[in-house]
Design a protein around this motif. Structure first.
Motif, PDB file in Angstrom:
ATOM      1  N   GLU A  22     -14.173   1.032  -7.239  1.00 17.06           N
ATOM      2  CA  GLU A  22     -12.848   0.641  -6.683  1.00 17.06           C
ATOM      3  C   GLU A  22     -12.581  -0.857  -6.839  1.00 17.06           C
ATOM      4  O   GLU A  22     -11.435  -1.300  -6.782  1.00 17.06           O
ATOM      5  N   ALA A  23     -13.665  -1.651  -6.977  1.00 15.48           N
ATOM      6  CA  ALA A  23     -13.517  -3.114  -7.017  1.00 15.48           C
ATOM      7  C   ALA A  23     -13.416  -3.663  -8.428  1.00 15.48           C
ATOM      8  O   ALA A  23     -13.243  -4.868  -8.610  1.00 15.48           O
ATOM      9  N   LYS A  24     -13.487  -2.772  -9.435  1.00 12.10           N
ATOM     10  CA  LYS A  24     -13.469  -3.243 -10.827  1.00 12.10           C
ATOM     11  C   LYS A  24     -12.239  -4.120 -11.090  1.00 12.10           C
ATOM     12  O   LYS A  24     -12.322  -5.180 -11.717  1.00 12.10           O
TER      13      LYS A  24
ATOM     14  N   GLY B  67      -1.883  -6.491  -5.181  1.00 16.38           N
ATOM     15  CA  GLY B  67      -1.041  -5.539  -4.455  1.00 16.38           C
ATOM     16  C   GLY B  67      -1.903  -4.751  -3.472  1.00 16.38           C
ATOM     17  O   GLY B  67      -2.985  -5.193  -3.090  1.00 16.38           O
ATOM     18  N   TYR B  68      -1.424  -3.564  -3.085  1.00 19.70           N
ATOM     19  CA  TYR B  68      -2.173  -2.760  -2.108  1.00 19.70           C
ATOM     20  C   TYR B  68      -3.564  -2.404  -2.617  1.00 19.70           C
ATOM     21  O   TYR B  68      -4.540  -2.462  -1.884  1.00 19.70           O
TER      22      TYR B  68
ATOM     23  N   ARG C  99      -1.251 -10.238  -0.032  1.00 21.05           N
ATOM     24  CA  ARG C  99      -0.468  -9.192  -0.703  1.00 21.05           C
ATOM     25  C   ARG C  99       1.028  -9.433  -0.533  1.00 21.05           C
ATOM     26  O   ARG C  99       1.791  -9.361  -1.506  1.00 21.05           O
ATOM     27  N   GLN C 100       1.425  -9.754   0.716  1.00 16.37           N
ATOM     28  CA  GLN C 100       2.863  -9.927   0.991  1.00 16.37           C
ATOM     29  C   GLN C 100       3.438 -11.105   0.216  1.00 16.37           C
ATOM     30  O   GLN C 100       4.536 -11.012  -0.331  1.00 16.37           O
TER      31      GLN C 100
ATOM     32  N   ASP D  46      -6.934  -3.576  -0.744  1.00 17.84           N
ATOM     33  CA  ASP D  46      -7.835  -2.581  -0.173  1.00 17.84           C
ATOM     34  C   ASP D  46      -9.223  -2.653  -0.816  1.00 17.84           C
ATOM     35  O   ASP D  46     -10.231  -2.410  -0.142  1.00 17.84           O
ATOM     36  N   ALA D  47      -9.289  -2.981  -2.092  1.00 16.91           N
ATOM     37  CA  ALA D  47     -10.587  -3.120  -2.756  1.00 16.91           C
ATOM     38  C   ALA D  47     -11.362  -4.287  -2.147  1.00 16.91           C
ATOM     39  O   ALA D  47     -12.576  -4.186  -1.900  1.00 16.91           O
TER      40      ALA D  47
END
Ligand code: HEM
Length: 139
Positions: A40-42, A92-93, A132-133, A97-98
């Motif tokens: 997920e972190a790639k 972004g999201y 992100r925002q 999240d990662a």
């Protein structure tokens, strides 16, 4: 209170609770191991330089001050705004999240109370969301 405990109730900073610079160094090491290995972190690993030594040092120094300890980042590198430092990356999201997943897994293996782990993850979610925002032009 128990006789052999220090009377520091109310005065312990999150920095001290997280083990000071030694504890935070271990947390950041685990964080970047996760970034190097979790699928997920790639996407966020690829935004970083191949050698993570400087990234590790910067995050460790930043977190020391952010958690109420010595302001090592500012002492070594000068002023920083977290959203500003991330404007050049597409975050972004998925990327937010990662980052938080790497942090959550890193916290999970530290010798901290569950309360401290939950507190730190919740606290770090705030600047992560702000990054992100700002990148999305929402702020
Ligand atoms: C939202 C997800 C985030 C992503 C994807 C991300 C990614 C990155 C990347 C790619 C860099 C550059 C690495 C380098 O040049 O060595 C960086 C730098 C940095 N990040 Fe993040 N980051 C995120 C959130 C955060 C948060 C929440 C914090 C602190 C609470 C933070 C603290 C830092 C610091 C202190 C630096 C060094 C800035 C500088 O060189 O001046 N990051 N981040």
């Amino acid at each position: 209170m128990a006789g052999n405990e220090q009377d520091d109730s109310g005065s312990t900073t999150p920095y001290e609770a997280a083990g000071g610079i030694e504890g935070i160094t271990k947390l950041v090491e685990a964080f970047y191991v996760n970034m190097d290995t979790l699928p997920e972190a790639k996407v966020i690993r690829e935004m970083h330089p191949p050698d993570l030594a400087e990234s590790r040092r910067k995050l460790t120094y930043f977190l020391c001050g952010w958690l109420g300890g010595p302001r090592l980042f500012q002492q070594h590198y000068g002023p920083i705004s977290i959203p500003g430092a991330h404007k050049r990356f597409p975050i972004g999201y998925e990327e937010r999240d990662a980052w938080l997943l790497c942090m959550q897994r890193a916290l999970a293996i530290q010798p901290y109370s569950n309360e401290l782990k939950d507190y730190l993850l919740a606290a770090l979610s705030i600047p992560a969301e702000r990054v992100r925002q700002v990148n999305a032009g929402e702020l």
